[in-house]
Scaffold this motif. Structure first.
Motif, PDB file in Angstrom:
ATOM      1  N   TYR A   1      19.382  19.701  -2.503  1.00  0.00           N
ATOM      2  CA  TYR A   1      18.837  20.570  -3.573  1.00  0.00           C
ATOM      3  C   TYR A   1      17.391  20.778  -3.510  1.00  0.00           C
ATOM      4  O   TYR A   1      16.822  21.734  -3.404  1.00  0.00           O
ATOM      5  CB  TYR A   1      19.315  20.162  -5.035  1.00  0.00           C
ATOM      6  CG  TYR A   1      18.714  20.987  -6.209  1.00  0.00           C
ATOM      7  CD1 TYR A   1      19.134  22.362  -6.389  1.00  0.00           C
ATOM      8  CD2 TYR A   1      17.744  20.311  -6.955  1.00  0.00           C
ATOM      9  CE1 TYR A   1      18.665  23.108  -7.446  1.00  0.00           C
ATOM     10  CE2 TYR A   1      17.400  21.353  -8.049  1.00  0.00           C
ATOM     11  CZ  TYR A   1      17.653  22.697  -8.043  1.00  0.00           C
ATOM     12  OH  TYR A   1      17.130  23.499  -9.044  1.00  0.00           O
ATOM     13  N   TRP A   2      16.643  19.913  -3.377  1.00  0.00           N
ATOM     14  CA  TRP A   2      15.096  19.877  -3.465  1.00  0.00           C
ATOM     15  C   TRP A   2      14.515  20.418  -2.280  1.00  0.00           C
ATOM     16  O   TRP A   2      13.678  21.022  -2.176  1.00  0.00           O
ATOM     17  CB  TRP A   2      14.669  18.273  -3.457  1.00  0.00           C
ATOM     18  CG  TRP A   2      14.696  17.658  -4.850  1.00  0.00           C
ATOM     19  CD1 TRP A   2      14.778  18.323  -5.934  1.00  0.00           C
ATOM     20  CD2 TRP A   2      14.482  16.376  -5.184  1.00  0.00           C
ATOM     21  NE1 TRP A   2      14.969  17.690  -7.068  1.00  0.00           N
ATOM     22  CE2 TRP A   2      14.686  16.090  -6.610  1.00  0.00           C
ATOM     23  CE3 TRP A   2      14.414  15.162  -4.612  1.00  0.00           C
ATOM     24  CZ2 TRP A   2      14.418  15.154  -7.345  1.00  0.00           C
ATOM     25  CZ3 TRP A   2      14.167  13.964  -5.441  1.00  0.00           C
ATOM     26  CH2 TRP A   2      14.358  13.957  -6.740  1.00  0.00           C
ATOM     27  N   GLN A   3      15.405  20.339  -1.033  1.00  0.00           N
ATOM     28  CA  GLN A   3      15.035  21.066   0.252  1.00  0.00           C
ATOM     29  C   GLN A   3      15.519  22.396   0.085  1.00  0.00           C
ATOM     30  O   GLN A   3      15.353  23.097   1.189  1.00  0.00           O
ATOM     31  CB  GLN A   3      15.359  20.372   1.267  1.00  0.00           C
ATOM     32  CG  GLN A   3      14.601  18.790   1.415  1.00  0.00           C
ATOM     33  CD  GLN A   3      15.296  17.807   2.318  1.00  0.00           C
ATOM     34  OE1 GLN A   3      16.497  18.259   3.159  1.00  0.00           O
ATOM     35  NE2 GLN A   3      14.714  16.741   2.527  1.00  0.00           N
ATOM     36  N   GLU A   4      16.097  22.855  -0.852  1.00  0.00           N
ATOM     37  CA  GLU A   4      16.631  24.101  -0.927  1.00  0.00           C
ATOM     38  C   GLU A   4      17.942  24.501   0.150  1.00  0.00           C
ATOM     39  O   GLU A   4      17.944  25.496   0.422  1.00  0.00           O
ATOM     40  CB  GLU A   4      15.513  25.303  -0.790  1.00  0.00           C
ATOM     41  CG  GLU A   4      14.555  24.928  -2.097  1.00  0.00           C
ATOM     42  CD  GLU A   4      13.420  25.994  -2.153  1.00  0.00           C
ATOM     43  OE1 GLU A   4      13.220  27.009  -1.193  1.00  0.00           O
ATOM     44  OE2 GLU A   4      12.582  25.964  -2.800  1.00  0.00           O
ATOM     45  N   GLU A   5      18.571  23.531   0.320  1.00  0.00           N
ATOM     46  CA  GLU A   5      19.736  23.494   1.411  1.00  0.00           C
ATOM     47  C   GLU A   5      20.980  24.028   0.380  1.00  0.00           C
ATOM     48  O   GLU A   5      21.916  24.576   1.027  1.00  0.00           O
ATOM     49  CB  GLU A   5      20.022  22.352   1.961  1.00  0.00           C
ATOM     50  CG  GLU A   5      18.798  21.935   2.938  1.00  0.00           C
ATOM     51  CD  GLU A   5      18.990  20.530   3.548  1.00  0.00           C
ATOM     52  OE1 GLU A   5      19.926  19.897   3.212  1.00  0.00           O
ATOM     53  OE2 GLU A   5      18.235  20.330   4.342  1.00  0.00           O
ATOM     54  N   ILE A   6      20.990  23.639  -0.969  1.00  0.00           N
ATOM     55  CA  ILE A   6      22.032  24.065  -1.625  1.00  0.00           C
ATOM     56  C   ILE A   6      21.510  24.498  -3.098  1.00  0.00           C
ATOM     57  O   ILE A   6      20.428  24.382  -3.201  1.00  0.00           O
ATOM     58  CB  ILE A   6      23.023  22.886  -1.949  1.00  0.00           C
ATOM     59  CG1 ILE A   6      22.328  21.667  -2.943  1.00  0.00           C
ATOM     60  CG2 ILE A   6      23.748  22.354  -0.736  1.00  0.00           C
ATOM     61  CD1 ILE A   6      23.245  20.667  -3.243  1.00  0.00           C
ATOM     62  N   LYS A   7      22.287  25.645  -3.520  1.00  0.00           N
ATOM     63  CA  LYS A   7      21.977  25.937  -4.912  1.00  0.00           C
ATOM     64  C   LYS A   7      21.967  25.079  -6.107  1.00  0.00           C
ATOM     65  O   LYS A   7      22.823  24.020  -5.880  1.00  0.00           O
ATOM     66  CB  LYS A   7      22.364  27.548  -5.141  1.00  0.00           C
ATOM     67  CG  LYS A   7      22.325  28.403  -3.833  1.00  0.00           C
ATOM     68  CD  LYS A   7      22.294  29.781  -4.414  1.00  0.00           C
ATOM     69  CE  LYS A   7      22.194  30.913  -3.325  1.00  0.00           C
ATOM     70  NZ  LYS A   7      20.796  31.075  -3.128  1.00  0.00           N
TER      71      LYS A   7
END
Length: 74
Positions: free
Chosen positions: A20-26
């Protein structure tokens, strides 16, 4: 998502929050993932109404703060 040990559970939480922090999942994916982990592994995640020591040591305060906020939403 059933985990055999607290260490496996902590690793899964770390991967989920980090993604999430690496914006790989919403955000919705994070919320669903945390709730799924909680529903299936409450005994490994909490003891005496706080995170187990192994989970605290493996995940750290910042990740657990995110998890705790999500669990309080429900």
């Amino acid at each position: 998502m059933f985990y055999r040990t607290q260490r496996e559970l902590a690793t899964a939480i770390n991967k989920l929050v980090d993604a999430y922090w690496q914006e790989e999942i919403k955000e919705q994916g994070l919320i669903e993932g945390v709730n799924n982990i909680y529903d299936n592994n409450q005994d490994k995640l909490f003891k005496n109404n706080e995170f187990t020591k192994v989970v605290q040591q493996q995940c750290g305060k910042r990740r657990l703060a995110v998890v705790e906020r999500i669990l309080k939403m429900v």
